[in-house]
Design a protein around this motif. Structure first.
Motif, short mmCIF file in Angstrom:
data_model
loop_
_atom_site.label_atom_id
_atom_site.label_comp_id
_atom_site.label_asym_id
_atom_site.label_seq_id
_atom_site.Cartn_x
_atom_site.Cartn_y
_atom_site.Cartn_z
N TYR A 177 55.54 -155.13 -8.82
CA TYR A 177 56.68 -155.30 -7.93
C TYR A 177 57.63 -156.39 -8.43
O TYR A 177 58.69 -156.60 -7.86
N ALA A 218 62.46 -153.16 -8.10
CA ALA A 218 61.24 -152.68 -7.44
C ALA A 218 61.59 -151.85 -6.20
O ALA A 218 61.01 -150.78 -5.98
N ASN A 249 56.98 -146.23 -1.28
CA ASN A 249 56.12 -147.39 -1.52
C ASN A 249 54.64 -147.06 -1.61
O ASN A 249 53.79 -147.93 -1.43
N TRP A 292 60.23 -148.02 -6.20
CA TRP A 292 59.16 -147.65 -5.26
C TRP A 292 59.66 -146.77 -4.12
O TRP A 292 58.87 -146.12 -3.45
N ILE A 313 51.28 -145.63 -3.81
CA ILE A 313 50.71 -145.38 -5.14
C ILE A 313 50.24 -143.93 -5.13
O ILE A 313 49.54 -143.49 -4.22
N VAL A 327 52.74 -147.04 -10.35
CA VAL A 327 53.28 -146.11 -9.35
C VAL A 327 52.38 -144.88 -9.31
O VAL A 327 52.08 -144.33 -8.26
N PRO A 373 49.77 -151.90 -9.77
CA PRO A 373 51.10 -151.84 -9.16
C PRO A 373 51.93 -153.09 -9.45
O PRO A 373 51.45 -154.21 -9.28
N THR A 412 58.55 -143.03 -3.98
CA THR A 412 57.24 -142.63 -3.44
C THR A 412 57.00 -143.23 -2.05
O THR A 412 55.86 -143.28 -1.59
#
Length: 183
Positions: A27, A114, A123, A118, A125, A170, A25, A121
């Motif tokens: 960011y 970021a 934030n 993100w 995964i 992601v 991931p 989703t």
């Protein structure tokens, strides 16, 4: 000593990238922009070609600094078209200059790229099981690609966007037998 099992696509050249970067991931906006540029140059080509030229791209594109890239002149674009360290596609070079502007506008709007990325989703995964995105995330790459295109991004179609989402973690799409599979 037990040999680690890795995703089927990994070879001696891509092993370090797989083990240290792919699917982790991200960011950090600078790295997000770097991967966006590299993935856009990969469109229609092998990832290995891009990976082998990564340091050349880094040098040619001012360490992937969108603030510098957005102001590239026609002269700089023409210079990049003759730079053997990178893929010399005029369309992709021009798209990178354009995408730097779009990237910065997204940063301005959301506080960071970021944050923008993100949010799609919440934030989280997204872990792939049996090569299928969970139902609630079907069409994720298409949705993000469409939004990026609407904002003016180039060379970020659905397939490239999905590859980007995998690269930046992601989407966790390591093979089920891979030691990095978290699902």
């Amino acid at each position: 000593m037990t040999k680690l099992r890795r995703c089927i696509w990994v070879d001696d050249y891509t092993q370090k990238y797989h083990d240290e970067e792919w699917g982790e991931p991200v960011y950090d906006d600078r790295l997000l922009f770097e991967m966006l540029v590299l993935e856009s140059f990969q469109a229609g080509l092998s990832w290995v070609i891009v990976l082998k030229k990564r340091e050349g791209f880094r040098a040619a594109f001012d360490n992937f600094d969108p603030e510098l890239i957005k102001d590239y002149s026609q002269e700089k674009i023409e210079q990049l078209q003759t730079d053997d360290r990178i893929i010399k596609s005029k369309a992709k070079i021009v798209a990178t200059v354009n995408n730097a502007k779009v990237f910065l506008a997204i940063q301005q709007e959301f506080g960071s790229f970021a944050n923008y990325l993100w949010k799609f989703t919440d934030n989280k995964i997204i872990t792939i099981h049996d090569n299928q995105l969970p139902e609630e995330y079907q069409g994720l790459a298409a949705k993000i690609s469409k939004n990026l295109k609407k904002r003016g991004m180039k060379f970020m179609g659905e397939v490239t966007t999905y590859s980007y989402l995998q690269a930046i973690g992601v989407v966790n799409n390591h093979d089920s037998f891979c030691y990095k599979c978290q699902g």
